[in-house]
Scaffold this motif. Structure first.
Motif, PDB file in Angstrom:
ATOM      1  N   THR A  60     -89.465  17.332  45.242  1.00  0.00           N
ATOM      2  CA  THR A  60     -88.559  16.223  45.645  1.00  0.00           C
ATOM      3  C   THR A  60     -88.297  15.319  45.196  1.00  0.00           C
ATOM      4  N   LEU A  61     -86.931  14.652  45.681  1.00  0.00           N
ATOM      5  CA  LEU A  61     -86.082  13.840  44.469  1.00  0.00           C
ATOM      6  C   LEU A  61     -85.721  12.853  45.125  1.00  0.00           C
ATOM      7  N   LYS A  62     -84.990  11.064  44.511  1.00  0.00           N
ATOM      8  CA  LYS A  62     -84.927  10.305  44.730  1.00  0.00           C
ATOM      9  C   LYS A  62     -83.433  10.673  44.585  1.00  0.00           C
ATOM     10  N   VAL A  63     -82.348  10.197  44.682  1.00  0.00           N
ATOM     11  CA  VAL A  63     -80.857   9.569  44.479  1.00  0.00           C
ATOM     12  C   VAL A  63     -79.913   8.813  45.062  1.00  0.00           C
ATOM     13  N   GLY A  64     -79.894   9.012  43.943  1.00  0.00           N
ATOM     14  CA  GLY A  64     -78.438   7.218  43.774  1.00  0.00           C
ATOM     15  C   GLY A  64     -77.381   7.429  43.869  1.00  0.00           C
ATOM     16  N   PHE A  65     -76.460   6.977  44.570  1.00  0.00           N
ATOM     17  CA  PHE A  65     -75.296   6.786  44.032  1.00  0.00           C
ATOM     18  C   PHE A  65     -74.655   5.438  44.538  1.00  0.00           C
ATOM     19  N   THR A  66     -73.066   5.322  44.429  1.00  0.00           N
ATOM     20  CA  THR A  66     -72.760   3.740  44.381  1.00  0.00           C
ATOM     21  C   THR A  66     -72.226   3.402  46.220  1.00  0.00           C
ATOM     22  N   LEU A  67     -72.174   3.097  46.313  1.00  0.00           N
ATOM     23  CA  LEU A  67     -70.967   2.910  47.676  1.00  0.00           C
ATOM     24  C   LEU A  67     -69.549   2.491  47.332  1.00  0.00           C
ATOM     25  N   ASP A  68     -68.986   3.438  48.202  1.00  0.00           N
ATOM     26  CA  ASP A  68     -67.856   3.124  48.125  1.00  0.00           C
ATOM     27  C   ASP A  68     -66.803   1.235  48.357  1.00  0.00           C
ATOM     28  N   GLU A  69     -65.974   0.815  47.674  1.00  0.00           N
ATOM     29  CA  GLU A  69     -65.561  -0.424  47.888  1.00  0.00           C
ATOM     30  C   GLU A  69     -65.120  -0.339  48.837  1.00  0.00           C
TER      31      GLU A  69
END
Length: 69
Positions: A60-69
């Motif tokens: 199990t992992l947490k994945v971070g991503f940036t939000l679109d502008e």
């Protein structure tokens, strides 16, 4: 470095081969529908036992991503 806001999702990948393969599968699958993946953090590792041997790994992992502008 510019400021970022991240969205974090939790995923569980599995593999009969290895912990690393389970992580790779989870990230690869997430990248098909999520954009701008930036980082991951393993939060839990477990496995399934079959006949006294490891049958498969679950990570199990947490994945971070940036939000679109």
């Amino acid at each position: 470095m510019s400021d970022h806001v991240y969205k974090v999702v939790e995923l569980t990948g599995s593999s009969a081969d290895s912990i690393e393969d389970a992580v790779e599968k989870a990230v690869a699958r997430a990248s098909k529908t999520l954009h701008h993946l930036r980082w991951f953090e393993v939060v839990e590792t477990r496995g399934h036992i079959e006949n006294g041997r490891i049958g498969h790994w679950q990570v199990t992992l947490k994945v971070g991503f940036t939000l679109d502008e």
